[in-house]
Design a protein around this motif. Structure first.
Motif, mmCIF file in Angstrom:
data_model
loop_
_atom_site.group_PDB
_atom_site.id
_atom_site.type_symbol
_atom_site.label_atom_id
_atom_site.label_comp_id
_atom_site.label_asym_id
_atom_site.label_seq_id
_atom_site.Cartn_x
_atom_site.Cartn_y
_atom_site.Cartn_z
ATOM 1 N N ASN A 18 -0.997 6.704 2.088
ATOM 2 C CA ASN A 18 -0.568 8.030 2.562
ATOM 3 C C ASN A 18 -1.643 9.077 2.280
ATOM 4 N N GLU A 20 -3.429 10.916 4.498
ATOM 5 C CA GLU A 20 -3.786 11.701 5.677
ATOM 6 C C GLU A 20 -4.407 13.056 5.335
ATOM 7 N N ASP A 21 -4.119 13.594 4.175
ATOM 8 C CA ASP A 21 -4.656 14.902 3.809
ATOM 9 C C ASP A 21 -6.118 14.863 3.385
ATOM 10 N N SER A 49 0.551 2.685 4.300
ATOM 11 C CA SER A 49 0.789 4.107 4.561
ATOM 12 C C SER A 49 1.821 4.280 5.673
ATOM 13 N N ASN A 50 2.678 5.281 5.500
ATOM 14 C CA ASN A 50 3.659 5.585 6.549
ATOM 15 C C ASN A 50 3.456 6.997 7.085
ATOM 16 N N ASP A 51 2.263 7.529 6.873
ATOM 17 C CA ASP A 51 1.886 8.811 7.457
ATOM 18 C C ASP A 51 0.832 8.542 8.535
ATOM 19 N N LYS A 52 -0.039 9.480 8.808
ATOM 20 C CA LYS A 52 -1.034 9.317 9.885
ATOM 21 C C LYS A 52 -2.399 8.827 9.378
ATOM 22 N N THR A 53 -2.444 8.265 8.186
ATOM 23 C CA THR A 53 -3.709 7.802 7.613
ATOM 24 C C THR A 53 -4.445 6.845 8.543
#
Length: 81
Positions: A18, A20-21, A49-53
């Protein structure tokens, strides 16, 4: 005279979850001109990861990178002891 440093090949390994930031900044920091030597490859281990990574990595891989990027996306493992 050839420097010993000229004979060194390196790979960069990044572990992420996770991220993405910050993953785009991490990758771009590898590409900056101040680096003494570019790596042969970048290996990214994504721990589910379950974000936009992964999407961000794929975008950079196809648009900005002159270095091969290999992504290993797996199911979440967490810290293994």
């Amino acid at each position: 005279m050839q420097s010993i440093r000229d004979d060194i090949s390196l790979s960069v390994v990044i572990a992420t979850y996770n991220g993405e930031d910050f993953i785009a900044d991490q990758l771009r920091s590898i590409f900056v001109a101040t680096q003494a030597k570019m790596p042969l490859e970048i290996i990214i281990s994504d721990d589910g990861s379950n974000d936009k990574t992964v999407e961000i990595i794929e975008n950079i891989k196809h648009t900005e990178s002159s270095v091969p990027i290999h992504i290993f996306h797996m199911e979440r493992q967490g810290v293994l002891l």
